[in-house]
Design a protein around this motif. Structure first.
Motif, short mmCIF file in Angstrom:
data_model
loop_
_atom_site.label_atom_id
_atom_site.label_comp_id
_atom_site.label_asym_id
_atom_site.label_seq_id
_atom_site.Cartn_x
_atom_site.Cartn_y
_atom_site.Cartn_z
N GLN A 35 5.85 7.84 -5.74
CA GLN A 35 5.71 8.46 -4.58
C GLN A 35 6.17 7.93 -3.37
OE1 GLN A 35 4.18 11.65 -4.68
NE2 GLN A 35 4.27 11.25 -6.82
N TYR A 36 6.08 6.90 -3.11
CA TYR A 36 6.84 5.95 -2.16
C TYR A 36 8.12 6.10 -2.09
CZ TYR A 36 7.59 2.63 1.40
OH TYR A 36 7.66 1.84 2.67
N LEU A 37 8.76 6.11 -3.09
CA LEU A 37 10.25 6.23 -3.34
C LEU A 37 10.75 7.40 -3.02
CD1 LEU A 37 10.75 3.41 -6.23
CD2 LEU A 37 10.99 2.92 -3.77
N SER A 38 9.97 8.34 -3.49
CA SER A 38 10.63 9.64 -3.33
C SER A 38 10.91 10.25 -1.95
CB SER A 38 9.55 10.87 -4.08
OG SER A 38 8.29 10.96 -3.14
N ALA A 39 10.17 9.47 -0.93
CA ALA A 39 10.46 9.76 0.44
C ALA A 39 9.98 11.14 1.14
CB ALA A 39 11.74 9.49 0.92
N SER A 40 9.54 11.85 0.25
CA SER A 40 8.86 13.30 0.60
C SER A 40 7.65 13.48 0.67
CB SER A 40 9.63 14.44 -0.10
OG SER A 40 9.27 14.30 -1.42
N GLU A 41 7.10 12.34 -0.01
CA GLU A 41 5.37 12.44 -0.24
C GLU A 41 4.77 11.74 0.96
OE1 GLU A 41 4.03 14.24 -2.91
OE2 GLU A 41 6.05 14.70 -3.56
N GLY A 42 3.39 11.89 0.80
CA GLY A 42 2.73 11.41 1.89
C GLY A 42 2.60 9.76 2.02
N VAL A 43 2.82 9.26 0.95
CA VAL A 43 2.78 7.86 0.66
C VAL A 43 4.13 7.20 1.23
CG1 VAL A 43 2.24 5.93 -0.96
CG2 VAL A 43 1.21 7.91 -1.34
N ALA A 44 5.18 7.80 1.22
CA ALA A 44 6.35 7.45 1.74
C ALA A 44 6.35 7.22 3.18
CB ALA A 44 7.36 8.41 1.34
N LEU A 45 5.34 7.86 3.97
CA LEU A 45 5.13 7.68 5.23
C LEU A 45 4.40 6.30 5.61
CD1 LEU A 45 4.09 11.04 6.44
CD2 LEU A 45 6.49 10.20 6.44
N LEU A 46 4.08 5.59 4.82
CA LEU A 46 3.31 4.46 4.97
C LEU A 46 4.63 3.20 5.35
CD1 LEU A 46 0.63 4.18 2.33
CD2 LEU A 46 0.38 4.72 4.54
N PRO A 47 4.30 2.31 6.27
CA PRO A 47 5.14 1.36 6.64
C PRO A 47 5.15 0.55 5.31
CG PRO A 47 3.40 1.40 8.22
CD PRO A 47 3.15 2.30 7.25
N ILE A 48 6.36 -0.16 4.97
CA ILE A 48 6.36 -0.92 3.94
C ILE A 48 5.33 -2.02 3.72
CG2 ILE A 48 8.27 -2.51 4.77
CD1 ILE A 48 8.25 -1.34 1.13
N SER A 49 5.05 -2.83 4.81
CA SER A 49 3.98 -3.73 4.79
C SER A 49 2.51 -3.22 4.36
CB SER A 49 4.08 -4.67 6.11
OG SER A 49 3.52 -3.59 7.00
N PHE A 50 2.11 -2.00 4.92
CA PHE A 50 0.96 -1.51 4.31
C PHE A 50 1.27 -1.16 2.89
CE2 PHE A 50 -1.85 1.94 3.83
CZ PHE A 50 -3.12 1.23 4.06
N PHE A 51 2.27 -0.61 2.56
CA PHE A 51 2.37 -0.10 1.07
C PHE A 51 2.31 -1.34 0.04
CE2 PHE A 51 5.20 0.63 -2.50
CZ PHE A 51 4.57 1.70 -3.14
N GLN A 52 2.84 -2.52 0.60
CA GLN A 52 2.72 -3.75 -0.35
C GLN A 52 1.19 -4.11 -0.29
OE1 GLN A 52 5.54 -6.09 2.02
NE2 GLN A 52 7.15 -5.75 0.37
N LEU A 53 0.84 -4.12 0.91
CA LEU A 53 -0.86 -4.54 0.79
C LEU A 53 -1.58 -3.43 -0.02
CD1 LEU A 53 -1.29 -5.65 4.44
CD2 LEU A 53 -1.31 -7.12 2.55
N LEU A 54 -1.20 -2.42 0.10
CA LEU A 54 -2.00 -1.45 -0.92
C LEU A 54 -1.88 -1.77 -2.36
CD1 LEU A 54 -3.44 1.45 -1.29
CD2 LEU A 54 -1.23 2.70 -1.13
N LEU A 55 -0.50 -1.86 -2.73
CA LEU A 55 -0.51 -2.59 -4.19
C LEU A 55 -1.19 -3.74 -4.64
CD1 LEU A 55 3.37 -1.59 -4.54
CD2 LEU A 55 1.54 -0.21 -5.46
N VAL A 56 -1.09 -4.72 -3.42
CA VAL A 56 -1.88 -5.95 -3.90
C VAL A 56 -3.37 -5.60 -4.06
CG1 VAL A 56 -2.38 -8.04 -2.76
CG2 VAL A 56 -0.35 -7.48 -2.93
N ALA A 57 -3.95 -4.77 -3.17
CA ALA A 57 -5.28 -4.48 -3.34
C ALA A 57 -5.67 -3.83 -4.77
CB ALA A 57 -5.62 -3.50 -2.00
N ILE A 58 -4.79 -2.81 -5.32
CA ILE A 58 -5.05 -2.23 -6.37
C ILE A 58 -4.93 -3.10 -7.48
CG2 ILE A 58 -3.85 -0.58 -7.91
CD1 ILE A 58 -2.84 0.95 -5.63
N CYS A 59 -4.06 -4.16 -7.54
CA CYS A 59 -3.86 -5.21 -8.57
C CYS A 59 -5.26 -6.08 -8.46
CB CYS A 59 -2.77 -6.11 -8.37
SG CYS A 59 -1.08 -5.17 -8.72
N PHE A 60 -5.78 -6.42 -7.19
CA PHE A 60 -6.98 -7.25 -7.06
C PHE A 60 -7.87 -6.63 -7.69
CE2 PHE A 60 -10.50 -8.59 -4.73
CZ PHE A 60 -10.76 -9.78 -4.88
#
Length: 186
Positions: A35-60
């Motif tokens: 979704q992030y890489l598609s650039a047309s979805e809502g997640v793609a509007l997130l800054p990359i640093s927030f997106f990275q933190l989101l992925l880390v939070a999901i893994c945690f």
């Protein structure tokens, strides 16, 4: 190893449930990444640093939820007069904790450097090493599980396009198979 030892085993229903959870979480991470890489979805509007933190939070959350689930499922063993701790169980926990901390440092460095394609292979290799080292303290074939994770880690380095599939096979299917093969009958 004594079969009456409580060491948070992934044998039986525990391994099966953790395997299915692994597949679900890996699919969820892959879905969010697409979704992030598609650039047309809502997640793609997130800054990359927030997106990275989101992925880390999901893994945690996955790691924490899996550990709590393993503890809760294995609590039934206490009712059957199973020892809660022994030296082997402590060694197993120590090995995985050291690898979790060491792996977290390595994966954080990879994240900071920006070489994200190395995260999946590195996590597979670290888990594989921990499983091989923990084998002498377990009664299952943890060494086999570890070598399969190492093989998938190397394959993920060679074929980065298949990293998520290899990750899902490792944390999902291998744990399910381990749970079925090493069914704890207490």
């Amino acid at each position: 190893m004594n079969t009456k030892i409580h060491n948070l085993s992934l044998g039986g229903v525990t391994g099966i449930i953790v395997g299915f959870l692994g597949i679900i979480f890996i699919y969820f991470i892959h879905f969010i990444l697409n979704q992030y890489l598609s650039a047309s979805e809502g997640v793609a509007l997130l800054p990359i640093s927030f997106f990275q933190l989101l992925l880390v939070a999901i893994c945690f959350i996955y790691i924490l939820f899996s550990y709590i689930l393993i503890v809760l499922i294995n609590k039934k063993r206490k009712k059957h007069e199973v020892k809660k701790w022994n030296s082997n169980a402590k060694q197993i926990r120590r090995i995985y904790l050291i690898h979790l901390i060491f792996g977290g440092i390595i994966l954080y460095y990879i994240l900071v450097v920006g070489d994200l394609k190395l995260i999946i292979p590195t996590s597979l290799i670290l888990y594989g090493i921990a499983s091989v080292l923990a084998n002498k303290f377990t009664r299952g074939a943890t060494r086999v599980l570890g070598f399969l994770f190492l093989l998938n880690g190397v394959l993920a380095f060679i074929y980065p396009n298949y990293s998520f599939i290899l990750w899902g096979i490792s944390f999902g299917i291998y744990h399910i198979c381990y749970g079925i093969i090493y069914n704890n009958k207490i």
